[in-house]
Design a protein around this motif. Structure first.
Motif, short mmCIF file in Angstrom:
data_model
loop_
_atom_site.label_atom_id
_atom_site.label_comp_id
_atom_site.label_asym_id
_atom_site.label_seq_id
_atom_site.Cartn_x
_atom_site.Cartn_y
_atom_site.Cartn_z
N SER A 91 69.10 39.32 42.42
CA SER A 91 69.12 39.77 43.83
C SER A 91 68.52 41.17 43.95
O SER A 91 67.82 41.48 44.93
CB SER A 91 70.54 39.74 44.38
OG SER A 91 71.38 40.61 43.65
N SER A 92 68.75 42.03 42.95
CA SER A 92 68.13 43.35 42.95
C SER A 92 66.63 43.26 42.71
O SER A 92 65.85 44.04 43.28
CB SER A 92 68.77 44.24 41.88
OG SER A 92 70.12 44.53 42.19
N PHE A 93 66.22 42.31 41.88
CA PHE A 93 64.80 42.08 41.64
C PHE A 93 64.09 41.68 42.95
O PHE A 93 63.03 42.22 43.29
CB PHE A 93 64.67 40.99 40.58
CG PHE A 93 63.31 40.39 40.44
CD1 PHE A 93 62.21 41.16 40.11
CD2 PHE A 93 63.12 39.02 40.60
CE1 PHE A 93 60.95 40.60 39.96
CE2 PHE A 93 61.88 38.45 40.45
CZ PHE A 93 60.79 39.24 40.13
N ILE A 94 64.68 40.74 43.69
CA ILE A 94 64.09 40.29 44.95
C ILE A 94 63.91 41.47 45.90
O ILE A 94 62.89 41.57 46.60
CB ILE A 94 64.96 39.19 45.59
CG1 ILE A 94 64.97 37.94 44.73
CG2 ILE A 94 64.49 38.86 47.00
CD1 ILE A 94 65.99 36.90 45.16
N SER A 95 64.89 42.35 45.95
CA SER A 95 64.82 43.50 46.86
C SER A 95 63.80 44.52 46.40
O SER A 95 63.00 45.02 47.19
CB SER A 95 66.20 44.17 46.94
OG SER A 95 67.21 43.24 47.20
N SER A 96 63.82 44.85 45.12
CA SER A 96 63.04 45.98 44.63
C SER A 96 61.55 45.74 44.69
O SER A 96 60.78 46.69 44.88
CB SER A 96 63.46 46.33 43.20
OG SER A 96 63.19 45.27 42.30
N VAL A 97 61.10 44.48 44.53
CA VAL A 97 59.65 44.25 44.52
C VAL A 97 59.01 44.64 45.85
O VAL A 97 57.84 45.02 45.89
CB VAL A 97 59.31 42.78 44.16
CG1 VAL A 97 59.65 42.49 42.73
CG2 VAL A 97 59.99 41.81 45.10
N ASN A 98 59.77 44.59 46.94
CA ASN A 98 59.23 45.02 48.23
C ASN A 98 58.92 46.52 48.21
O ASN A 98 57.93 46.97 48.79
CB ASN A 98 60.23 44.71 49.35
CG ASN A 98 60.45 43.23 49.53
OD1 ASN A 98 59.66 42.54 50.15
ND2 ASN A 98 61.54 42.74 48.97
N VAL A 99 59.77 47.28 47.54
CA VAL A 99 59.57 48.72 47.46
C VAL A 99 58.42 49.04 46.51
O VAL A 99 57.59 49.90 46.79
CB VAL A 99 60.86 49.43 47.02
CG1 VAL A 99 60.65 50.93 46.88
CG2 VAL A 99 61.97 49.14 48.03
N TRP A 100 58.34 48.32 45.37
CA TRP A 100 57.20 48.54 44.46
C TRP A 100 55.89 48.18 45.16
O TRP A 100 54.86 48.80 44.90
CB TRP A 100 57.33 47.72 43.18
CG TRP A 100 58.65 47.70 42.48
CD1 TRP A 100 59.21 46.61 41.88
CD2 TRP A 100 59.56 48.78 42.26
NE1 TRP A 100 60.43 46.94 41.33
CE2 TRP A 100 60.67 48.26 41.54
CE3 TRP A 100 59.57 50.13 42.63
CZ2 TRP A 100 61.76 49.04 41.17
CZ3 TRP A 100 60.68 50.91 42.27
CH2 TRP A 100 61.73 50.39 41.54
#
Length: 562
Positions: A91-100
């Motif tokens: 779930s953190s992976f799904i969120s963080s890729v938007n920021v990257w």
């Protein structure tokens, strides 16, 4: 530390799942599931390993380099407990890729620091009233006269929303219809004023019972201008670019579930005697086992090739990623269902040596709809079909050979080069033609491989003809079932190209690729070549040898604990 070394380290930390004395083995996993709790002992181990570092690019202090390495590391977790894989980190992976992909340097630093300190970020896209139709989301961020925004609305069925430190929210920032009506908002929950945010009750679920699927409601909550990820109105575009990584990686991680399910079923079939002989000696049982093995190799080939395409062909992966989500999720779920038929009544047991199977099967079900439904993936592929039919499927240029060299080093993930449309380019389809020309020899096996490649070439030609004839009215969300069948068939052609080219790159014996391509061809209504099931027994022997040697059943053939 290299990716193989990290994998060895994680396997050692997690230990043998079948060992009853292992405090993070199957017995403990099942006990947590029965209590509808996240597996706390497993989370402590992953904290010590700092699994979140796998989601943070190296330039921000993490370990994320190759998408294929990320998949292999997370598959190690999913093989044991899918709820732990999703609820601890994905779930953190799904969120963080938007920021990257679109965030500012300051946002990237904050997200990296949050994850590297073993805290969580949640991705809050869904609203029950709109499902996968993100463009209809009503959660609003309204601009303020003196700067900043005010958040109002609800998000529901969000993983880890209650216990996350940060949220990536998809919010309506423009009341006008269109693709520029929404933005992504990064929120630090610890900075939110009192009484402007409240948690909603958990949504009960059949699978992933330990995962915290909750909701959240904001009421006139102020955030600064710097909370917007990228530019205002860029939210849906950022999501579609980021989905290319998550739609590829998550289903391919979940192949670990089928690996475990196949191992459990083999344990049962080898040890169980019926009518005076072992269950595994029954021809129908062997067929089911070999079919599941082939499906795992098909899924692994397509998923890992597309994960490499994210690095090497980033402008083309919008179609490939959706194809992975559609085809891999379907084949994993179908294969696990078929394996449950071998287990019979033992498939229902919630304890004992096979008790983990029913949990794996339940936890796999969200692969078909969680994050983005399979049919929604077909819908996102469909508008690109006419252009591909005219450009990408008529004498397409092949991809370079590095695309198929699984495990070899990759350049850094180029988030900024991911595109919403492939622009009619299709190197993976082009590589199907190139691979067919590389199959040398006049013996039976090369001839059969060339015959199978010819069937997929013909399928691509049929797709090009049908795709070029589509009318704009065929491309909307209300597309007819037969029209949606075009991207579904295309996904199967991509899987065939991936299998054939991975086989060529590895130099394996042709048994598995012949059987895999035959299975894929028959799923399209093509004749295939293996009418006598010639390859079933050699494949079963290979499967049995891996089982005896405690090796994984995927392309990696890793030695497993136990």
């Amino acid at each position: 530390m290299t990716a193989p070394a990290r994998l060895d380290d994680l396997e050692r930390l997690l230990g043998d799942p079948s060992d009853d004395d292992n405090p993070i083995g199957n017995t403990a996993v099942l006990a947590a599931d029965e209590r509808d709790e996240m597996f706390a002992a497993g989370e402590r181990v992953l904290d010590g390993y700092c699994l979140n570092a796998e989601f943070v690019p190296r330039r921000h202090g993490g370990r994320l380099a190759g998408a294929d390495d990320l998949i292999q590391v997370l598959r190690t977790v999913f093989r044991r407990d899918p709820a732990l894989g999703l609820g601890y980190g994905v779930s953190s992976f799904i969120s963080s890729v938007n920021v990257w992909a679109s965030g500012s340097p300051e946002q990237a630093r904050w997200v990296a620091g949050t994850l590297l300190s073993n805290q969580k970020i949640a991705s809050a896209y869904h609203e029950l009233a709109h499902g996968n139709d993100f463009s209809g989301a009503e959660f609003a961020a309204r601009p303020q006269a003196h700067g900043g925004w005010r958040l109002t609305g609800r998000k529901e069925v969000v993983t880890n929303v209650r216990r996350s430190r940060g949220l990536v929210l998809l919010a309506r920032t423009d009341e006008r219809a269109g693709s520029r009506s929404h933005s992504q908002i990064l929120v630090d929950k610890q900075a939110v004023p009192a009484r402007t945010m409240r948690d909603l009750p958990r949504f009960p679920s059949v699978g992933m019972r330990g995962v915290q699927l909750g909701g959240i409601e904001f009421t006139d909550c102020p955030v600064g201008d710097d909370a917007v990820v990228g530019r205002p109105g860029q939210g849906i575009e950022t999501a579609l670019r980021s989905f290319q990584l998550t739609r590829t990686a998550i289903p391919t991680m979940l192949a670990g579930v089928l690996d475990s399910g196949l191992r459990l079923t083999l344990d049962f079939a080898v040890g169980r005697r019926l009518y005076g002989r072992s269950v595994v000696d029954q021809p129908e049982v062997r067929r089911l086992l070999v079919d599941a093995y082939l499906d795992l190799l098909i899924c692994d080939s397509l998923g890992l090739v597309v994960s490499r395409a994210l690095h090497l062909l980033p402008g083309q992966t919008s179609m490939y990623a959706s194809a992975v989500k559609y085809l891999v999720a379907k084949r994993l779920m179908d294969a696990m269902h078929q394996l449950s038929l071998v287990l019979g009544a033992n498939f229902y047991l919630r304890e004992g040596p096979y008790g983990i199977f029913q949990k794996l099967l339940r936890d796999l079900a969200p692969a078909g709809f969680g994050h983005a439904a399979r049919v929604a993936c077909l819908g996102t592929m469909l508008p690109q079909v006419p252009l591909l039919a005219r450009r990408g499927w008529v004498n397409p240029e092949p991809a370079g050979p590095d695309l198929f060299r699984i495990g070899e080093e990759l350049p850094e993930l180029p988030f900024e080069r991911l595109r919403v449309s492939a622009g009619g380019l299709d190197g993976l389809a082009g590589s199907l033609n190139a691979a067919a020309d590389q199959v040398a020899g006049d013996s039976t096996e090369p001839q059969r491989l060339r015959s199978l490649a010819g069937q997929f070439r013909a399928e691509l030609g049929d797709l090009a003809e049908a795709g070029a004839a589509l009318h704009p009215s065929d491309l909307g969300i209300d597309a007819r079932v037969e029209v949606l069948g075009l991207p579904a068939r295309y996904a199967t052609v991509l899987a065939a190209s991936a299998c054939l080219n991975v086989w060529l790159a590895r130099g394996d014996r042709p048994t598995w690729v012949l059987a895999a391509l035959d299975r894929l061809a028959r799923s399209l209504g093509r004749p295939g070549v293996d009418r006598s099931s010639l390859y079933r027994e050699p494949l079963y022997q290979e499967l049995a040898a891996r089982h005896a040697d405690r090796r994984s059943f995927d392309l990696s053939r890793r030695v497993l604990p136990g």
